[in-house]
Write a protein that holds these residues in place. Structure first.
Motif, PDB file in Angstrom:
ATOM      1  N   GLY A  89      -0.259  12.460   0.476  1.00 10.45           N
ATOM      2  CA  GLY A  89      -1.177  12.377   1.606  1.00 10.45           C
ATOM      3  C   GLY A  89      -1.489  10.945   2.008  1.00 10.45           C
ATOM      4  N   ARG A  90      -2.496  10.829   2.871  1.00 11.37           N
ATOM      5  CA  ARG A  90      -2.871   9.517   3.401  1.00 11.37           C
ATOM      6  C   ARG A  90      -3.349   8.581   2.293  1.00 11.37           C
ATOM      7  NH1 ARG A  90      -5.458   8.587   9.100  1.00 11.37           N
ATOM      8  NH2 ARG A  90      -5.219   6.340   9.189  1.00 11.37           N
ATOM      9  N   ALA A  91      -3.984   9.131   1.266  1.00 13.60           N
ATOM     10  CA  ALA A  91      -4.467   8.300   0.163  1.00 13.60           C
ATOM     11  C   ALA A  91      -3.312   7.582  -0.528  1.00 13.60           C
ATOM     12  CB  ALA A  91      -5.241   9.155  -0.832  1.00 13.60           C
ATOM     13  N   ARG A  92      -2.194   8.261  -0.664  1.00 11.21           N
ATOM     14  CA  ARG A  92      -1.020   7.664  -1.318  1.00 11.21           C
ATOM     15  C   ARG A  92      -0.445   6.537  -0.453  1.00 11.21           C
ATOM     16  NH1 ARG A  92       2.760   8.549  -5.858  1.00 11.21           N
ATOM     17  NH2 ARG A  92       4.386   7.149  -5.206  1.00 11.21           N
ATOM     18  N   VAL A  93      -0.407   6.731   0.861  1.00 12.39           N
ATOM     19  CA  VAL A  93       0.077   5.686   1.775  1.00 12.39           C
ATOM     20  C   VAL A  93      -0.866   4.491   1.709  1.00 12.39           C
ATOM     21  CG1 VAL A  93       0.570   5.106   4.181  1.00 12.39           C
ATOM     22  CG2 VAL A  93       1.193   7.349   3.297  1.00 12.39           C
ATOM     23  N   ARG A  94      -2.164   4.760   1.723  1.00 14.60           N
ATOM     24  CA  ARG A  94      -3.160   3.685   1.666  1.00 14.60           C
ATOM     25  C   ARG A  94      -3.031   2.903   0.358  1.00 14.60           C
ATOM     26  NH1 ARG A  94      -8.271   6.040   3.504  1.00 14.60           N
ATOM     27  NH2 ARG A  94      -7.381   5.586   5.528  1.00 14.60           N
ATOM     28  N   GLU A  95      -2.816   3.618  -0.744  1.00 19.16           N
ATOM     29  CA  GLU A  95      -2.639   2.966  -2.049  1.00 19.16           C
ATOM     30  C   GLU A  95      -1.412   2.046  -2.030  1.00 19.16           C
ATOM     31  OE1 GLU A  95      -1.555   4.296  -6.631  1.00 19.16           O
ATOM     32  OE2 GLU A  95      -2.202   5.809  -5.187  1.00 19.16           O
TER      33      GLU A  95
END
Length: 125
Positions: A96-102
């Motif tokens: 999800g977006r959290a993984r991209v942000r990380e």
């Protein structure tokens, strides 16, 4: 020799709504009985539909890249070529977006102290 058989032709009646994956989209399918004119058709209707659509992964990736570009002066937009964006898309699919942000935070942290001239191939870096 026996006579050649003619190929059989089959006609199957298919409802347009069968081609839509989601029930909400199926309700937007055109009516097979005929089109009707709606005076509200136009800008307002398209804006309403746009708000209902989920955000595309491509847009999420670009937003996260832009966030990092805004704070890291060494990076430029063309450093995030097709391969990099494809990898970020894969990260989104798995986390999800959290993984991209990380991932983008790791890029930001590893490039924060770098000078643009110190790296020859930024996409590879």
């Amino acid at each position: 020799a026996p006579p050649k058989a003619k190929p059989s032709t089959y006609f199957v009646k298919v409802d347009v709504k069968d081609f839509y994956d989601h029930e909400d989209l199926a309700s937007d399918a055109p009516s097979p009985a005929g089109a009707t004119f709606s005076p509200s058709f136009g800008k307002e209707e398209s804006e309403e539909r746009h708000e209902e659509k989920p955000e595309r992964i491509k847009d999420i990736v670009y937003a996260e890249v832009k966030t990092v570009l805004d704070v890291c002066s060494a990076l430029q937009a063309h450093d995030f070529d097709y391969r990099i964006r494809q990898q970020l898309h894969a990260f989104h699919t798995s986390g999800g977006r959290a993984r991209v942000r990380e991932a983008m935070q790791l890029v930001r942290m590893s490039t924060q102290q770098k000078l643009r001239s110190s790296v020859k191939n930024w996409p590879a870096y």
